[in-house]
Design an enzyme around this catalytic site. Structure first.
Site, PDB file in Angstrom:
ATOM      1  N   CYS A 137     -53.007  19.662 -43.445  1.00 62.64           N
ATOM      2  CA  CYS A 137     -52.821  19.048 -43.802  1.00 62.64           C
ATOM      3  C   CYS A 137     -51.403  19.208 -44.347  1.00 62.64           C
ATOM      4  O   CYS A 137     -50.239  19.650 -44.286  1.00 62.64           O
ATOM      5  CB  CYS A 137     -53.137  19.027 -45.474  1.00 62.64           C
ATOM      6  SG  CYS A 137     -51.961  17.669 -47.257  1.00 62.64           S
ATOM      7  N   CYS A 188     -48.984  13.967 -46.767  1.00 58.42           N
ATOM      8  CA  CYS A 188     -48.401  12.490 -47.160  1.00 58.42           C
ATOM      9  C   CYS A 188     -49.207  12.024 -47.938  1.00 58.42           C
ATOM     10  O   CYS A 188     -48.300  10.715 -48.473  1.00 58.42           O
ATOM     11  CB  CYS A 188     -48.855  12.187 -45.544  1.00 58.42           C
ATOM     12  SG  CYS A 188     -50.945  11.429 -45.058  1.00 58.42           S
ATOM     13  N   ARG A 222     -45.797  10.558 -43.991  1.00 62.05           N
ATOM     14  CA  ARG A 222     -45.600  10.366 -45.502  1.00 62.05           C
ATOM     15  C   ARG A 222     -46.196   9.203 -45.402  1.00 62.05           C
ATOM     16  O   ARG A 222     -45.909   8.358 -45.284  1.00 62.05           O
ATOM     17  CB  ARG A 222     -44.282  11.202 -45.533  1.00 62.05           C
ATOM     18  CG  ARG A 222     -44.146  11.049 -46.474  1.00 62.05           C
ATOM     19  CD  ARG A 222     -45.215  12.087 -47.429  1.00 62.05           C
ATOM     20  NE  ARG A 222     -44.750  12.456 -49.541  1.00 62.05           N
ATOM     21  CZ  ARG A 222     -44.582  12.212 -50.274  1.00 62.05           C
ATOM     22  NH1 ARG A 222     -46.125  10.813 -50.373  1.00 62.05           N
ATOM     23  NH2 ARG A 222     -44.737  12.136 -51.234  1.00 62.05           N
TER      24      ARG A 222
END
Lengths: 253, 625
Positions: B594, B597, B372
């Site tokens: 995906c 992040c 992230r």
């Protein structure tokens, strides 16, 4: 024809990587993302479609397990089921619960609710048993249309197109009957937010297996759960003689 | 030639001309499924169409959408909160606590894009319980999962083979005495349970996709995502419109670099008096280690190897105390790095081979992975946080205390302050407001008077102090002298380097980095890591990594920077693959991988990538990250 019972099972989401518990008694489920079994979603969609076509009046979603399964029932309600039944099973009983116990519960409920159809997913993606629908039909002594890829109601009978190894088989069975949904039966609708909000007002009845006269004792005991062995790399050989030699060397022939 | 008269402005290569001629002779129903578009600005190559999302390709002129019912169901609440993280949940809880105390009715609705609360939460994390103590003084009795008090705190400067210990003097910002190592996903899940008990309506699995505005320009609420749109942008049979949630005030707690916040900054000009936000990417794994190596409560941080002195970053390794011998470890790289060949994921993997780290991990098993982006800007980058009809809370505006490496306590406090500022206004009998959506500037005043402001002000110069010739060493010296001795009371405020996306140098000016191959025991390849995050999205939907201009990746990112998105994405979303029809490359977006992040939206040197929210409940399935 008035009422359809649909079974929904709460399983670990298919995209999650499964981890075996360190004591090998099962897989880790605490905090892991769960969702409705994909085949159960298809079953719910079929039942709701039948209601929309006015073949049946009421769809009842049923799930067996601890309190968390009410989330799964709510999703079914948001997809269009009218009410839900939560059969409370927790702790050791829940861990030992298998197709036979579920089938007994569904058989009892089908009689109690006077259902004309019981629609289930063909199998659950966690145990891959593919037994509950068949056992339910046997306990009720009802006809069964399993691996259904097309369902049409024709008066008091149901025409089911089944996906079998050899191709497609079409059968006609009389109601009441048990159907199990296969992948190509339909595309389930999304449970949209307004429907989730409305579903909060729909009733979910609570009961225990004992209330239905079902004994949850399992005659199957899980001894050990292990990860599958890591797949070894393949070996390429140049000639047929090499192949034969290698097969002889590792004792296969 | 015929083609030059039809398209005189463009110059086509021989291959492209052959391609165009071939396409013209192919019958419509046998044509290849990709649509080819020609861009005037672009080169001689043909660019396959990548983006089909309605935010880039509007639906009102699209013939496939003719006659589709676009009316949305709407509902009213008093307060709507976007984002079920520490800030959003703390705000919801505080609102309901006040409502119950004063016996007032208040409808609080919270929407969260993850399938369950906590599934998109990722952090180290060392929690400072200050905000939690204010929110629930009885958190222990309520069963909050703060099970691991910090017992030892170790800081190292790593070189390739050795470790230089750095003394953890009391008073240094990263000193952790009194804090708890938590699995933030589990803590957020617990907060969600407390919120539901108090009567907050929580809707996980529904993403806020659009901000709605009143006629006077104030915020009216949000609309959740539409579902059932195919990959090419056309409606499927199961298409359903999202729902509108209207509120007197809408709180936006989307976390670091939220996509709706990005829109609000522009709409209300919230960033005119602050520096552009600067970020870092944090990658994290959870390992089950050998019991003999397990030291519950131990906190380890490091700086130095494998990053060079001019690339900001470092690592963490926390020993949890929750029954199993678990460690949470990870690596943070500042996104103001200059070398386009740098891969934060591979830096993380090779850091684990350092003898000081490897000795803890040897014989262990990796059980989780995720990543992230996080804020590094601090005080200098705080925007205006209130606007008519709404406000920003948590990591979205960015209250993280960077040298302390903590942002959860400030995020929670910001949510609580927002709730306390809104409550009297939202429950007032005579709502005299200039705008249809309530403006609550008291929130910003409260923030400035609170400990959040004092904290962020005192550490404001530490991160920017790394921008000197000596890089890391200069920064450490500055921290030692000015923070430890003066506690940030120096009268000047240093500036950051500017936009992260503008920091990359062209590939030809930089040297490629030779990363070691993953050994499968300590370090791993990208795809097996992504699988561990449990991330997934409905495949048949428009890619949510939208490009403002489909031709820019090859023309700019690949040509000048050698495609840095292939390296900075921690989930392998971006790949440059050869064109099927001959020479040249195209960008392939594997949107299903995906992990949300937001690094690509931040670091893209062309700022061409716009991350929008995919269908709700897609994304990672983190469990206690």
């Amino acid at each position: 024809m008035s009422r359809v019972l649909v079974g929904v099972k709460r399983v670990i989401d298919y995209a999650v990587k499964i981890r075996v518990k360190p004591d090998h008694s099962g897989v880790v489920t605490d905090g892991v993302k769960h969702s409705m079994n994909p085949f159960c979603e298809i079953a719910v969609e079929e039942a709701v479609k039948l209601k929309e076509k006015k073949f049946i009046k009421e769809v009842v979603a049923v799930s067996c397990g601890p309190t968390q399964v009410t989330e799964t029932i709510r999703t079914a309600l948001a997809m269009g089921c009218d009410r839900g039944i939560h059969v409370e099973v927790s702790g050791k009983d829940y861990e030992a619960m298998g197709p036979l116990q579920i089938a007994k519960i569904f058989a009892a409920l089908a009689k109690k609710e006077e259902a004309s159809l019981v629609i289930l997913g063909k199998q659950a993606i966690d145990d891959d048993c593919n037994q509950t629908g068949q056992m339910t039909a046997a306990l009720l002594d009802w006809p069964q249309g399993t691996f259904a890829s097309e369902v049409t109601i024709d008066g008091e009978k149901v025409k089911v197109v089944r996906e079998i190894d050899g191709g497609l088989e079409t059968i006609k069975i009389s109601m009441p009957a048990v159907l199990t949904a296969d992948l190509r039966l339909n595309t389930p609708r999304y449970a949209t937010l307004p429907n989730i909000m409305k579903a909060k007002k729909k009733k979910i009845a609570n009961m225990k297996p004992a209330d239905l006269g079902v004994d949850m004792v399992s005659r199957v005991e899980v001894l050990r759960v292990d990860e599958p062995p890591t797949r070894l790399a393949g070996v390429k050989v140049e000639t047929v003689d090499d192949l034969v030699a290698k097969l002889k060397a590792n004792g296969t022939i | 030639m015929l083609i030059h008269t039809m398209f005189p402005a463009s110059r086509y290569s021989i291959q492209a001309q052959r391609c165009i001629r071939a396409l013209k002779t192919v019958k419509a129903d046998h044509a290849p499924p990709q649509l080819y578009t020609w861009r005037w600005k672009c080169s001689s190559a043909v660019t396959p169409r990548i983006t089909s999302h309605y935010t880039i390709c509007p639906r009102d002129k699209d013939p496939r959408w003719e006659g589709v019912e676009m009316e949305r169901f709407a509902d009213e609440a008093d307060v709507v909160i976007v984002g079920g993280g520490p800030a959003g949940l703390s705000a919801a809880i505080r609102l309901k606590q006040l409502a119950n105390e004063q016996e007032k009715d208040l409808r609080v609705c919270l929407v969260e894009k993850a399938s369950q609360i906590g599934a998109h939460t990722l952090s180290g994390a060392c929690l400072e319980p200050s905000a939690l103590n204010e929110l629930f003084s009885d958190w222990k009795e309520r069963g909050a999962p703060l099970n691991t008090p910090v017992t030892e705190d170790v800081f190292s400067l790593l070189t390739k083979k050795y470790r230089i210990p750095v003394p953890m003097l009391p008073g240094l910002p990263m000193n952790n005495h009194g804090n708890y190592i938590v699995r933030l996903g589990h803590f957020v899940r617990w907060l969600g349970e407390q919120a539901e008990e108090l009567g907050v309506e929580i809707y996980p699995g529904y993403a806020a996709a659009e901000v709605l505005f009143h006629e006077d320009g104030s915020v009216k609420g949000i609309a959740t995502n539409d579902v059932g749109i195919a990959k090419d942008g056309s409606p499927k049979d199961v298409f359903e419109r999202g729902m509108e949630l209207h509120a007197k005030v809408t709180l936006f707690g989307e976390g670091c670099h939220g996509h709706l916040a990005k829109q609000l900054y522009r709409q209300f000009n919230l960033r005119e008096n602050c520096e552009p936000q600067t970020y870092a990417i944090g990658l994290k794994e959870v390992w089950l280690i050998d019991e003999k190596k397990w030291r519950p409560g131990r906190v380890e941080h490091s700086v130095g190897w494998p990053l060079n002195r001019n690339t900001y970053g470092g690592s963490f390794l926390y020993h949890l105390n929750e029954g199993e011998p678990l460690v949470a470890l990870g690596f943070v790289v500042g996104l103001d790095y200059t070398n386009p060949y740098l891969s934060p994921f591979r830096e993380f993997q090779r850091w684990k081979h350092h003898p000081f780290i490897a000795k803890t991990l040897e014989g262990g098993n990796r059980i989780a992975y995720g990543a992230r982006a996080l804020n590094e800007g601090g005080y200098q980058c705080l925007p205006k946080v209130t606007f008519p009809g709404g406000m920003l809370i948590g990591c979205s505006p960015g209250f993280m205390n960077v040298p302390k490496i903590k942002g959860t306590h400030t995020a929670m406090k910001s949510g609580m302050l927002a709730a306390e500022a809104i409550f009297p206004k939202v429950t007032a009998k005579d709502l005299a407001s200039e705008t249809a959506g309530l403006h609550v500037p008291e929130y910003e005043d409260n923030l400035k008077k609170s400990w959040i402001w004092k904290e962020l002000y005192s550490v404001r110069n530490i991160r920017p102090s790394f921008h000197n010739y000596f890089g890391l060493y200069g920064g450490m010296v500055y921290t030692g002298v000015f923070y430890w001795i003066l506690r940030g009371k120096e009268p000047w405020t240093l500036k950051h380097a500017g936009l992260d996306s503008a920091q990359l140098r062209p590939a030809k000016e930089c040297t490629a980095i030779e990363y070691p191959k993953p050994d499968g025991k300590l370090s791993f390849d990208l795809l097996s890591s992504v699988a561990l995050s449990g991330t997934n999205h409905e495949g048949d939907q428009p890619p949510h990594l939208t490009l403002k201009d489909d031709s820019v990746p090859v023309a700019n990112n690949l040509a000048i920077y050698d495609g840095p998105e292939q390296r900075f994405c921690p989930a392998g979303v971006y790949e440059y693959v050869p064109l099927e029809t001959g020479e040249g490359m195209r960008l392939q977006i594997n949107a299903q991988n995906c992990v949300h992040c937001k690094t690509c939206d931040i670091k893209d040197p062309s700022q061409n990538i716009n991350w929008v929210v995919p269908e709700g409940s897609g994304g990672p399935a983190y469990n206690g990250m």
